[in-house]
Structures are given as structure tokens and as C-alpha cells.
Design a protein around this motif. Structure first.
Motif, PDB file in Angstrom:
ATOM      1  N   LEU A 183       0.808  -1.177   0.059  1.00 33.51           N
ATOM      2  CA  LEU A 183      -0.056  -0.018   0.225  1.00 33.51           C
ATOM      3  C   LEU A 183       0.808   1.515  -0.060  1.00 33.51           C
ATOM      4  CD1 LEU A 183      -2.964  -0.864   2.426  1.00 33.51           C
ATOM      5  CD2 LEU A 183      -2.917  -1.046   0.033  1.00 33.51           C
ATOM      6  N   GLY A 184       1.898   1.450  -0.614  1.00 33.19           N
ATOM      7  CA  GLY A 184       2.610   2.331  -0.492  1.00 33.19           C
ATOM      8  C   GLY A 184       3.079   3.167   0.512  1.00 33.19           C
ATOM      9  N   LEU A 185       2.622   4.248   0.790  1.00 36.32           N
ATOM     10  CA  LEU A 185       2.884   5.181   2.051  1.00 36.32           C
ATOM     11  C   LEU A 185       1.534   5.266   2.868  1.00 36.32           C
ATOM     12  CD1 LEU A 185       4.858   7.818   0.128  1.00 36.32           C
ATOM     13  CD2 LEU A 185       6.036   6.385   2.092  1.00 36.32           C
ATOM     14  N   THR A 186       0.693   4.271   2.500  1.00 33.45           N
ATOM     15  CA  THR A 186      -0.526   4.288   3.398  1.00 33.45           C
ATOM     16  C   THR A 186      -0.186   4.070   4.902  1.00 33.45           C
ATOM     17  OG1 THR A 186      -1.781   3.465   1.547  1.00 33.45           O
ATOM     18  CG2 THR A 186      -3.060   3.372   3.611  1.00 33.45           C
ATOM     19  N   GLU A 187       0.911   3.448   5.142  1.00 35.01           N
ATOM     20  CA  GLU A 187       1.332   3.488   6.698  1.00 35.01           C
ATOM     21  C   GLU A 187       1.098   4.612   7.445  1.00 35.01           C
ATOM     22  OE1 GLU A 187       5.439   2.949   7.840  1.00 35.01           O
ATOM     23  OE2 GLU A 187       5.936   2.529   5.882  1.00 35.01           O
ATOM     24  N   TYR A 188       1.361   5.969   6.725  1.00 35.52           N
ATOM     25  CA  TYR A 188       1.358   7.153   7.219  1.00 35.52           C
ATOM     26  C   TYR A 188      -0.078   7.452   7.999  1.00 35.52           C
ATOM     27  CZ  TYR A 188       6.013   8.761   6.174  1.00 35.52           C
ATOM     28  OH  TYR A 188       7.481   8.857   5.917  1.00 35.52           O
ATOM     29  N   VAL A 189      -1.132   6.880   7.452  1.00 38.61           N
ATOM     30  CA  VAL A 189      -2.239   6.832   7.713  1.00 38.61           C
ATOM     31  C   VAL A 189      -2.743   5.714   8.661  1.00 38.61           C
ATOM     32  CG1 VAL A 189      -4.863   7.224   7.128  1.00 38.61           C
ATOM     33  CG2 VAL A 189      -2.899   8.114   5.606  1.00 38.61           C
ATOM     34  N   TYR A 190      -2.808   4.668   8.290  1.00 34.85           N
ATOM     35  CA  TYR A 190      -2.857   3.310   8.965  1.00 34.85           C
ATOM     36  C   TYR A 190      -1.466   2.610   9.295  1.00 34.85           C
ATOM     37  CZ  TYR A 190      -7.672   4.233   6.889  1.00 34.85           C
ATOM     38  OH  TYR A 190      -8.658   4.653   6.458  1.00 34.85           O
ATOM     39  N   PRO A 191      -1.151   2.657  10.616  1.00 34.42           N
ATOM     40  CA  PRO A 191       0.218   2.262  10.780  1.00 34.42           C
ATOM     41  C   PRO A 191       0.252   0.727  10.837  1.00 34.42           C
ATOM     42  CG  PRO A 191      -0.443   3.823  12.500  1.00 34.42           C
ATOM     43  CD  PRO A 191      -1.543   3.563  11.686  1.00 34.42           C
ATOM     44  N   GLY A 192      -0.742   0.146  10.624  1.00 37.00           N
ATOM     45  CA  GLY A 192      -0.387  -1.520  10.434  1.00 37.00           C
ATOM     46  C   GLY A 192      -0.195  -1.914   8.873  1.00 37.00           C
ATOM     47  N   ALA A 193      -0.228  -0.901   8.130  1.00 38.59           N
ATOM     48  CA  ALA A 193      -0.291  -1.268   6.571  1.00 38.59           C
ATOM     49  C   ALA A 193       1.232  -1.638   6.191  1.00 38.59           C
ATOM     50  CB  ALA A 193      -1.031  -0.186   5.668  1.00 38.59           C
ATOM     51  N   LEU A 194       1.677  -2.439   6.686  1.00 38.16           N
ATOM     52  CA  LEU A 194       3.296  -2.539   6.467  1.00 38.16           C
ATOM     53  C   LEU A 194       3.315  -3.977   5.612  1.00 38.16           C
ATOM     54  CD1 LEU A 194       4.848  -1.826   9.887  1.00 38.16           C
ATOM     55  CD2 LEU A 194       4.616  -0.484   7.908  1.00 38.16           C
TER      56      LEU A 194
ATOM     57  N   HIS B 151      -7.303   7.637   0.130  1.00 37.29           N
ATOM     58  CA  HIS B 151      -7.518   8.170   1.339  1.00 37.29           C
ATOM     59  C   HIS B 151      -7.000   9.692   1.180  1.00 37.29           C
ATOM     60  CE1 HIS B 151      -6.964   9.850   5.740  1.00 37.29           C
ATOM     61  NE2 HIS B 151      -7.953   9.098   5.954  1.00 37.29           N
ATOM     62  N   LYS B 152      -7.329  10.931   1.637  1.00 34.03           N
ATOM     63  CA  LYS B 152      -6.850  11.952   1.134  1.00 34.03           C
ATOM     64  C   LYS B 152      -5.512  12.314   1.848  1.00 34.03           C
ATOM     65  CE  LYS B 152      -8.879  14.943   4.878  1.00 34.03           C
ATOM     66  NZ  LYS B 152      -9.539  16.208   5.064  1.00 34.03           N
ATOM     67  N   THR B 153      -5.079  11.753   3.147  1.00 36.13           N
ATOM     68  CA  THR B 153      -3.695  11.812   3.448  1.00 36.13           C
ATOM     69  C   THR B 153      -2.955  11.095   2.674  1.00 36.13           C
ATOM     70  OG1 THR B 153      -4.783  12.314   5.813  1.00 36.13           O
ATOM     71  CG2 THR B 153      -2.295  11.782   5.342  1.00 36.13           C
ATOM     72  N   THR B 154      -3.218   9.696   2.226  1.00 32.91           N
ATOM     73  CA  THR B 154      -2.475   9.083   1.435  1.00 32.91           C
ATOM     74  C   THR B 154      -2.097   9.736   0.147  1.00 32.91           C
ATOM     75  OG1 THR B 154      -3.248   7.003   2.505  1.00 32.91           O
ATOM     76  CG2 THR B 154      -2.339   6.986   0.229  1.00 32.91           C
ATOM     77  N   VAL B 155      -3.153  10.437  -0.544  1.00 31.61           N
ATOM     78  CA  VAL B 155      -2.930  11.059  -1.773  1.00 31.61           C
ATOM     79  C   VAL B 155      -1.906  12.342  -1.490  1.00 31.61           C
ATOM     80  CG1 VAL B 155      -3.936  12.586  -3.424  1.00 31.61           C
ATOM     81  CG2 VAL B 155      -5.139  10.766  -2.764  1.00 31.61           C
ATOM     82  N   ALA B 156      -2.072  13.036  -0.379  1.00 35.26           N
ATOM     83  CA  ALA B 156      -0.877  14.114   0.001  1.00 35.26           C
ATOM     84  C   ALA B 156       0.312  13.550   0.004  1.00 35.26           C
ATOM     85  CB  ALA B 156      -1.524  14.711   1.246  1.00 35.26           C
ATOM     86  N   ILE B 157       0.523  12.446   0.654  1.00 37.78           N
ATOM     87  CA  ILE B 157       1.847  12.014   0.875  1.00 37.78           C
ATOM     88  C   ILE B 157       2.728  11.761  -0.218  1.00 37.78           C
ATOM     89  CG2 ILE B 157       1.445   9.927   1.904  1.00 37.78           C
ATOM     90  CD1 ILE B 157       3.686  10.319   3.881  1.00 37.78           C
TER      91      ILE B 157
END
Length: 402
Positions: A33-44, A216-222
Motif C-alpha cells: 500500500l505504498g505510503l498508506t502506513e502514514y495513515v494506517y500504521p499497520g499497513a506494512l 484516502h486524502k492523506t495518502t494522496v497528499a503524501i
């Protein structure tokens, strides 16, 4: 010989050797999930996890179809397993975030096809059926649909996997039940009529996952910040250092055809992973270029862009106002301000229909589009492509709408 990983057996030596290949092992170092961990920390979780999981589900689906007397040869069985195993091998670092930034203007599917062709040569043509299935050229269409369609094994794995690791429970689907209800009619993949409600849930879950996780908008931002970093590196590559493999792709304009024609370039791509990008960003934050160093530091310290989503394109005057503030605050030129004020659009269609429809096979032996068979009106509405326009800018800058 049967090889095991944990409790899951690999069907044969060929698949074991493919999984052991450096090109495939690289997927351990590509986040699903790319950088989605910045939103959902478990997405590793990684593309490696997803590929193995998808292969397991493909084996279950083929076993279920065989029990329903669908003829599947051993060569086709292995070909389908290999096709789904390798379907994501062409992803760039951080998956979709850098989809078009290393191999320009191309999808990961195009790069995957090139890599599979190279592996097919290396393995003496043993991947040909898998390659034909992946490229949509295999004559028995249901094999192609199992790998890439509106209801494929890829989606049956990633929805549950991504739902689990993000904690977004709305994305959970009954993949085991859906697999048991798969069938084949006239070489087309269909769902038996009693599976209508499972497919309704599947489509609803996918729609929710797109807006709550994938877009998710924060994922789009990062991910916008990451893209701006890569584009800045392309612009000033003469004055900064970076790993040699990565440099090949940020100094040159590389296409899938170049990867196909130049084996060394393909080998270089298959060595680049998330670690290379993060390691470079950690170095670039201390560089002399103020734009690149600022962007890198912001990403590493999670000082993310603000983002606004809209159903309409953002007015030009708002964007220009932000650019003026960025120029004044950071002392930048017009062109340089473009790295910090970024606009674009994201689209999603939960269900396409038409030639790619999900077919319900009724007790009257008819094939009906799920959009027409379902009770829920929102399934029909899902065929509409949804657009969301985004505008990103530094949090230190105030957006004035007037």
C-alpha cells in the motif's frame, strides 16, 4: 519434490524456483500500500505477501472448478498459478505511488509483461501459458478473467489483506464463499445465482476501500510529496548523488520497450525497491538544493501537505494565490513553487460493466450482469466513474478561498 513455506506447500519445483528468483524476492521490499502506513500504521505488508496469497486463492478456485467438471489440464493449472503469482512483479517502489515515475508513462502491468517475458526465456519457455494468460491472449477466456477482471483472484486477496492490515473492517469480503460459487459457462467466468449477495458485498467493500484507504486524502497528499521529490531529482540530477540503479531511471527516459531491449536496464529495475528510495531521501534531505531538502525533510518528519478534495476542478485563482504565498514564504520562483502547490484528479469506478461485467448464471441458464441482477440500486450507481479533484500545499500556508 514439494517445498513448504510455513504451512503452505509450493505445487512444484518450477514455482519454487520462480519464488526464489531475485526478481520475485524483490517484492518482499515493495510495500503493498505504498505510503498508506502514514495513515494506517499497520499497513506494512508487502507485494510478496499478496502474491503468495493470491496464488493460494487461485489454487482453491481451480480446485473448486475442477470439482464442477471444468476441464483444466496440469499445464493450464500451473500457468494460472504462475500468472497470478507474477501479476504484480512489475511494480515500482511504493507500488502505485511511483507507477509512472521510473518507467515513464507506463503501467505496472506493462512492466510485468516485460519481466515475465524475460523469465520465460530464462526458464526455457515454461512460463508461456502464464504469459499468454496475463497478456489476455489465452484462448480459454475464464483463465484470463481469473487473473484480471472485475472479479479476479487479485481483488479477492487484496481486499481482505488490506482490510486486515489497515483495520478498515468494511473492506472484508467472503472470498472463500465467492470462490466456491465460481463457475464457467461457454468459457466465461460466472457466479452462480445464489452468490448475488456475496458479489454485492464485494463491490460495496471495494468502493469503500478505495475512498477510505487507497484514495484516502492523506495518502494522496503524501504520495504527491513523494512524486514531487522524484520529479525534483530528475530536474537537478547532475548535482546530486543517488544509487546507480536508481540513477539510470531518473537521468534517462525509460520505457517498457527499452526494458525489453536492454537486459541490463531491466535487471537494474528489478533491483530497485522501497529501501533505495527511502535511503536516498534520507541523504537528499541534507543536500544543497533547498527545494529537494525541504520536501525530503517534510516527508520523513511527517509534515505533510494540506489537501482539499472537491467534485469540481479547483479555481485557478485559488491555486495562483497559494503559489504567490509559497513563493513569498520560501523565496521561490514560479517554477519552483510548482513543487509545493500541486493539483490533480483521482478517479474510481467500483464497477465497470459492459464487456467486463460480472455475470450471474441463473438457474434458467442465463447470464445476467450483476448490475441488473442485484436488488440494491447502488450497484447500478457504482458503474459511474467518480472523480475527485485534489489540491495540495504546505501546512504553513493558509488557503484563502476568496
Amino acid at each position: 519434490m514439494i517445498h513448504y513455506t510455513g504451512l503452505s506447500p509450493f505445487p512444484n519445483d518450477l514455482i519454487y524456483d520462480i519464488i526464489s528468483h531475485p526478481y520475485f524476492q524483490r517484492l518482499r521490499r515493495i510495500r503493498q500500500l505504498g505510503l498508506t502506513e502514514y495513515v494506517y500504521p499497520g499497513a506494512l505488508h508487502t507485494r510478496f505477501h499478496h502474491a503468495l496469497g493470491a496464488m493460494h486463492l487461485m489454487a482453491e478456485a481451480l480446485l473448486s472448478l475442477r470439482k464442477k467438471e471444468v476441464k483444466i489440464s496440469e499445464e493450464e493449472y500451473n500457468g494460472a498459478l504462475i500468472a497470478i503469482l507474477l501479476h504484480d512483479i512489475g511494480h515500482a517502489p511504493f507500488s502505485h505511488a511511483l507507477e509512472n515515475e521510473l518507467v515513464l508513462g507506463s503501467s505496472h502491468e506493462e512492466v510485468t509483461s516485460v519481466i515475465m517475458q524475460a523469465l520465460n526465456v530464462e526458464f526455457g519457455g515454461e512460463l508461456q501459458i502464464a504469459l499468454d494468460i496475463f497478456n489476455g491472449k489465452y484462448p480459454r477466456r475464464f483463465f484470463v478473467q481469473l487473473v484480471a477482471s472485475q472479479l479476479d483472484i487479485d481483488r479477492l486477496d487484496y481486499l481482505n489483506r488490506d482490510s486486515f492490515f489497515t483495520g478498515v473492517v468494511e473492506g472484508h469480503i467472503g472470498s472463500e464463499r465467492i470462490i466456491k460459487l465460481l463457475n464457467v459457462h461457454n468459457d466465461e467466468l460466472v457466479i452462480e445465482e445464489k452468490g448475488i449477495y456475496s458479489i454485492e458485498n464485494f463491490l460495496s467493500a471495494r468502493r469503500l476501500m478505495y475512498w477510505q484507504v487507497y484514495l484516502h486524502k492523506t495518502t494522496v497528499a503524501i504520495e504527491t510529496m513523494l512524486v514531487q521529490i522524484i520529479r525534483r531529482v530528475r530536474a537537478i540530477h547532475q548535482s546530486i548523488s543517488m544509487p546507480e540503479d536508481l540513477k539510470m531511471f531518473l537521468v534517462n527516459d525509460i520505457s517498457p520497450d527499452i526494458l525489453r531491449q536492454q537486459p541490463k536496464m531491466l535487471q537494474a529495475f528489478c533491483r530497485i525497491d522501497d529501501y533505495d528510495i527511502i535511503g536516498a531521501i534520507k541523504s537528499w534531505q541534507h543536500g544543497d538544493d533547498p527545494i529537494l531538502s525541504r520536501l525530503c525533510a517534510m516527508l520523513l518528519e511527517r509534515r505533510l501537505f494540506n489537501i482539499r478534495l472537491s467534485e469540481k476542478a479547483h479555481p485557478r485563482e485559488i491555486i495562483e494565490n497559494l503559489q504567490r504565498q509559497v513563493k513569498a514564504t520560501f523565496g521561490l520562483t514560479d517554477a519552483e513553487a510548482g513543487y509545493f502547490v500541486v493539483s490533480g484528479v483521482k478517479t474510481n469506478a467500483a464497477y465497470i460493466g459492459g464487456d467486463q461485467k460480472i455475470s450471474i448464471y441463473t438457474k434458467q441458464h442465463e447470464m445476467i450482469d450483476i448490475a441488473n441482477a442485484a436488488d440494491l440500486p447502488n450497484i447500478k450507481a457504482m458503474r459511474k466513474i467518480v472523480k475527485k479533484y485534489y489540491l495540495c500545499w504546505p501546512k504553513s500556508i493558509t488557503l484563502h478561498d476568496s
